[in-house]
Design a protein around this motif. Sequence first.
Motif, PDB file in Angstrom:
ATOM      1  N   GLN A   1      53.741  39.924  17.932  1.00 42.96           N
ATOM      2  CA  GLN A   1      54.610  40.457  18.394  1.00 42.96           C
ATOM      3  C   GLN A   1      55.269  38.844  17.624  1.00 42.96           C
TER       4      GLN A   1
ATOM      5  N   ASN B   1      54.920  39.020  13.963  1.00 46.86           N
ATOM      6  CA  ASN B   1      56.203  38.780  13.621  1.00 46.86           C
ATOM      7  C   ASN B   1      57.347  38.290  13.812  1.00 46.86           C
TER       8      ASN B   1
ATOM      9  N   ASP C   1      54.890  46.163  16.699  1.00 46.45           N
ATOM     10  CA  ASP C   1      54.712  45.127  16.928  1.00 46.45           C
ATOM     11  C   ASP C   1      53.298  46.165  18.206  1.00 46.45           C
TER      12      ASP C   1
END
Length: 444
Positions: free
Chosen positions: A246, A249, A324
Amino acid sequence: MDDNTTKDAKGAPSMIKRRDFLKYSIAAVSGAALFSSLPPGMRTAAWAAGSDGVETTKAKLGFIALTDAAPLFVADEKGFFAKHGMTDVEVLKQSSWGTTRDNLVLGSARNGIDGAHILTPMPYLITTGAMTANNIPTPMYILARLNLGGQCISVGQEYANLKLGVDSQPFKAALEAKKATGKPVSAAMTFPGGTHDLWMRYWLAAGGIDPNSDISTIVVPPAQMVANMKVGSMDTFCVCEPWNEQLINQKIGYTALTTSELWHNHPEKALGMRADWVDANPNAAQALIKAVMEAQMFCEDPANREEVAKICSKRRWINAPFNDVVERMKGNFDYGNGKVVENSDNQMRYWKDNASYPYKSHDKWFITEDIRWGYLPQDLDMDALVDKVNREDLWRAAATSLGVPAEQIPTSTSRGVETFFDGKTFDPENPMAYLDSLAIKAMS
């Protein structure tokens, strides 16, 4: 096939008419409702009369929102707990490892929990009272390992030019430069003396960074890591997925390394239970182990990884975007710094490579590291403590009962001498030699 027939378990037509099928289904549902309406004691007796006899159908198990808790999610969602007679298992989200510890100390009798997805050292830290309120011991058992590897050490985007990897030496100069401007530097982990703390400390110390004096170590719950990195609360953190993915991302930082690059196929989380619960419910404990084993086998199968990722991403469990979770669950690592590895040899293992078996030798390493950093006393009787907490005997019994092939059941409680990325070795027969070889440590 006519709609008055169904299929049997092998897919062959079975001449059960629809009205009979409905009659049998209604009876089954009614029976289940009747069973669930019985008082707990009668329910247990009813189960015992027709089975191997679990002493209770209930258990409260805690978990933290991490992908290495997947065996508990899958055991619940796929019905493996119920299959083995544990029809009233509650899998309950905990906000932090500190909360997990506190609820284990309470126990379900006092509105806490009976067991948990847990950092492998925690049952030792709780059993000894080293990390409990007022240092009051609460005896724990480790019944199984839940996974190998799968953690990562991530750093903030401000260190993108360093492209950090297993060698933390370049990080030292960057931290010193930042401190020289008057800014604080910190490394986040999830629980003092826990796995993430130890991976972070090992990585830093191997590169000449003293985690006690060169950088502040702070405790941050896993699900709060990314938000804290975003606002600059830390320079680096160690945690399981999906939080490293995450971070990438959201373009806040990158993965420096997977922890299996420090120590390939290292032990990580465990299924830990209060000792008094296991002692009072030995058959139920076996049932839990078998359910978790089956879930681990399901999670390990590459064909199931996408489904496991979907399960993990649910609000009930991790509550994170599927994107994720899925790639690293499948073993594909984009480190966020230009490095990409497909089907990584360092991906998390749930069953392969004896991932489920709780080697006593591995527990000795964690205890040795907790001695290294001052969490446990140097004069600790390590062997006695491991023999008290590690119940690999129950794992073996459950594996045999489940019909696990003999070649998948380790013949020794030791995996032997372990070698780390920096050439250090740990011989479980001589932990002090390992400690003596380490230049940076908190102990005198």
